[in-house]
Design a protein around this motif. Structure first.
Motif, PDB file in Angstrom:
ATOM      1  N   UNK A 192      -5.470  -6.385   0.565  1.00  0.00           N
ATOM      2  CA  UNK A 192      -4.396  -7.149   1.181  1.00  0.00           C
ATOM      3  C   UNK A 192      -4.835  -8.517   1.649  1.00  0.00           C
ATOM      4  N   UNK A 193      -4.117  -9.049   2.621  1.00  0.00           N
ATOM      5  CA  UNK A 193      -4.352 -10.428   3.061  1.00  0.00           C
ATOM      6  C   UNK A 193      -5.698 -10.615   3.727  1.00  0.00           C
ATOM      7  N   UNK A 194      -6.256  -9.554   4.317  1.00  0.00           N
ATOM      8  CA  UNK A 194      -7.552  -9.685   4.974  1.00  0.00           C
ATOM      9  C   UNK A 194      -8.673  -9.071   4.140  1.00  0.00           C
TER      10      UNK A 194
ATOM     11  N   UNK B 253      -2.270   6.172   0.044  1.00  0.00           N
ATOM     12  CA  UNK B 253      -0.880   5.711  -0.044  1.00  0.00           C
ATOM     13  C   UNK B 253      -0.455   4.975   1.220  1.00  0.00           C
ATOM     14  N   UNK B 254      -0.876   5.484   2.379  1.00  0.00           N
ATOM     15  CA  UNK B 254      -0.540   4.810   3.632  1.00  0.00           C
ATOM     16  C   UNK B 254      -1.244   3.456   3.728  1.00  0.00           C
ATOM     17  N   UNK B 255      -2.481   3.393   3.235  1.00  0.00           N
ATOM     18  CA  UNK B 255      -3.197   2.112   3.227  1.00  0.00           C
ATOM     19  C   UNK B 255      -2.469   1.102   2.364  1.00  0.00           C
ATOM     20  N   UNK B 256      -1.975   1.540   1.215  1.00  0.00           N
ATOM     21  CA  UNK B 256      -1.236   0.640   0.328  1.00  0.00           C
ATOM     22  C   UNK B 256       0.063   0.186   0.990  1.00  0.00           C
ATOM     23  N   UNK B 257       0.775   1.116   1.625  1.00  0.00           N
ATOM     24  CA  UNK B 257       2.011   0.747   2.307  1.00  0.00           C
ATOM     25  C   UNK B 257       1.757  -0.305   3.381  1.00  0.00           C
ATOM     26  N   UNK B 258       0.708  -0.086   4.175  1.00  0.00           N
ATOM     27  CA  UNK B 258       0.435  -0.984   5.293  1.00  0.00           C
ATOM     28  C   UNK B 258      -0.095  -2.339   4.838  1.00  0.00           C
TER      29      UNK B 258
ATOM     30  N   UNK C  44     -10.109  -2.708  -7.183  1.00  0.00           N
ATOM     31  CA  UNK C  44     -10.733  -2.955  -5.889  1.00  0.00           C
ATOM     32  C   UNK C  44      -9.867  -3.813  -4.978  1.00  0.00           C
ATOM     33  N   UNK C  45      -8.910  -4.539  -5.534  1.00  0.00           N
ATOM     34  CA  UNK C  45      -8.014  -5.346  -4.699  1.00  0.00           C
ATOM     35  C   UNK C  45      -6.885  -4.510  -4.123  1.00  0.00           C
ATOM     36  N   UNK C  46      -6.628  -3.323  -4.674  1.00  0.00           N
ATOM     37  CA  UNK C  46      -5.593  -2.455  -4.167  1.00  0.00           C
ATOM     38  C   UNK C  46      -4.187  -2.809  -4.592  1.00  0.00           C
ATOM     39  N   UNK C  47      -4.018  -3.906  -5.317  1.00  0.00           N
ATOM     40  CA  UNK C  47      -2.683  -4.356  -5.685  1.00  0.00           C
ATOM     41  C   UNK C  47      -1.988  -3.326  -6.575  1.00  0.00           C
ATOM     42  N   UNK C  48      -2.718  -2.785  -7.535  1.00  0.00           N
ATOM     43  CA  UNK C  48      -2.135  -1.822  -8.463  1.00  0.00           C
ATOM     44  C   UNK C  48      -2.112  -0.408  -7.902  1.00  0.00           C
TER      45      UNK C  48
END
Length: 512
Positions: free
Chosen positions: A452-454, A95-100, A438-442
């Motif tokens: 994310x961007x990187x 969850x923190x990874x998604x937030x950041x 795998x993109x983490x968007x969802x």
């Protein structure tokens, strides 16, 4: 990459020197420590002045990822480690990874300063992976993604992949014949991956001797840029002048060697139909006249060497190690190997080899690779992130200049996210009702390529390579342990990627 215990052990006597040198600065350090209390960093082990937690890490005798795993059990899913001058904020919560990285992606999209050794090999303003967040990075990444890694462009390199994987099969057959069926998995797999990327990058025919020399030089670079103690304690830099001299020499040799192939490609473009055997398109073609935002000139030869080096290094060891872990799991799970082979036969029959178009139909193969990436991510940490401005996360301050690290096993093996996470089970993605974007968007459940961007721009290419290589290797050979009836040792170690501590040697038997 992170400081190794070996490097600390060989430099431990320097710590005494450091302690003596800084003893006269106690007053200043005390003042700075008092001032730093105003910054509410995540919790972490108390460190020594100047050296931080380096002593604790050295005394632990553990690899860095093992030490982090131990610390997060004590301090939680967001913690702070101080390694000399570097402040590391380590995050192991999905969850923190998604937030950041998703919700506040722009804030966490930059990189911290390069280490002195790494700067020798790549200037932070002309690489995709380490460039600061801004117009230069956007130009370089846009060029790579649009011109090299789009789905349409990847299809154009289908013949390159087929040729390299055909050679991989022949290499395995030859090695097995010479050694009574015994082969090294990683060595053969990473060579095939390297050959694919070489062709995509330079677009010219190379002799095997040149390929092997290029591979050796790229490996030497990865070893050279692995952080040393003086990257964390700059006061020790004078003691490392010999290492710096060797790194500069290696860089000169690399530039001289690679520029020769750059010139061959340039000549092939300028003189169509010449004697040079060349592909119709290569990554270099997109770089010769590239106008990078914020720069008045096109990339120099040294810039081209840097960009080609990162293209080759980013996809070689990660793909090779994925194949090694994949074969290890197939050996340890004979039923999974049989099921994958049956799917291959059902899809392509008995009279032809697997092609890329077939892979899209293989549900079990795709689930196997996804489970492989969950259970054995290419590395335990994403490339280091930094913040563009002071911010906070989970109630803690994240200062500019801090190294923000994301510890991947903390997410991909989290029992709150995954059922029976230690079990290798491709069916969790088919009948088990589990999945992961795998993109983490969802939402983040695992992020083997970052998010994310990187996010790694080569995500799609990497999956194509791993799926196709594994499919061909299973179609052509039955894999088993050596010695027979022995157990595979799944202990890993972090080098450039997460490799098996004991390189996998497997027995192969050609399919009838």
């Amino acid at each position: 990459m992170f400081l190794t215990f070996f490097d600390i052990s060989n430099s431990i006597f320097f710590f005494t020197v450091v302690t003596i040198l800084v003893s006269g600065l106690v007053y200043t350090l005390t003042h700075l420590s008092h001032k730093s209390k105003l910054v509410n960093l995540p919790p972490g082990p108390q460190g020594w002045p100047v050296v931080g937690n380096l002593f604790q890490f050295a005394r632990s005798g553990k690899q860095f990822f093992e030490y982090v795993d131990e610390m997060r059990k004590i301090y939680g899913s967001i913690l702070t480690l101080r390694l000399g001058i570097r402040t590391m904020i380590i995050i192991s919560d999905a969850n923190l990874a998604h937030q950041a990285l998703i919700e506040r992606g722009a804030q966490f999209a930059t990189r911290p300063a390069e280490t002195p050794t790494r700067k020798i090999f790549s200037s932070s303003d002309i690489t995709v992976h380490s460039a600061l967040y801004g117009p230069v990075w956007r130009s370089l990444r846009r060029n790579m993604v649009q011109n090299m890694l789009s789905s349409n462009r990847l299809k154009d390199f289908g013949s390159v992949r087929k040729s390299a994987i055909d050679k991989l099969v022949e290499r395995i057959k030859s090695e097995a014949k010479e050694h009574d069926g015994l082969v090294y998995v990683l060595r053969n797999a990473r060579f095939a991956a390297f050959c694919i990327l070489l062709d995509m990058c330079f677009g010219i025919e190379m002799e095997e001797e040149s390929i092997e020399k290029m591979d050796q030089m790229m490996t030497a670079i990865l070893i050279a840029v692995d952080p040393r103690i003086h990257d964390y304690l700059p006061i020790l830099t004078p003691f490392y002048f010999k290492e710096r001299k060797r790194a500069l020499k290696l860089r000169r040799e690399l530039v001289e060697f690679v520029v020769g192939f750059i010139e061959k490609r340039r000549s092939a473009i300028q003189n169509p139909g010449s004697d040079i055997t060349a592909s119709s398109f290569a990554y270099l073609d997109t770089l010769f006249d590239l106008r990078v935002d914020g720069r008045e000139t096109t990339p120099s030869d040294e810039d081209l060497v840097t960009l080609c080096s990162e293209f080759l290094n980013a996809g070689t060891d990660t793909t090779g190690t994925a194949i090694e872990w994949g074969i290890a799991e197939l050996i340890s799970n004979p039923k999974i190997q049989s099921r994958l082979y049956d799917e291959i036969k059902l899809t392509v029959g008995d009279n032809r080899t697997v092609e890329e178009k077939d892979v899209d139909k293989m549900v079990f193969l795709q689930a196997f690779v996804k489970e492989l990436l969950r259970r054995h991510p290419p590395t335990f940490f994403t490339l280091t992130h930094g913040v563009t401005e002071p911010t906070n996360l989970s109630g803690y301050d994240i200062p500019v200049g801090a190294n923000v690290e994301f510890y991947l096993p903390g997410m991909s093996q989290d029992p709150k996210i995954w059922s029976n996470p230690d079990k290798f089970d491709p069916d969790r993605f088919i009948t088990g009702g589990e999945d992961a974007d795998l993109t983490g968007v969802a939402g983040v459940k695992m992020m083997p390529f970052g998010i994310g961007r990187r996010i790694c721009p080569g995500l799609g290419m990497a999956i194509v390579h791993v799926e196709l290589m594994l499919a061909r290797m299973v179609q052509e050979f039955e894999w088993s342990t050596y010695p027979a009836e022995s157990q595979v040792d799944f202990t890993g170690r972090l080098v450039f990627a997460v490799v098996m501590k004991n390189p996998l040697r497997a027995m192969v038997k050609a399919r009838v």
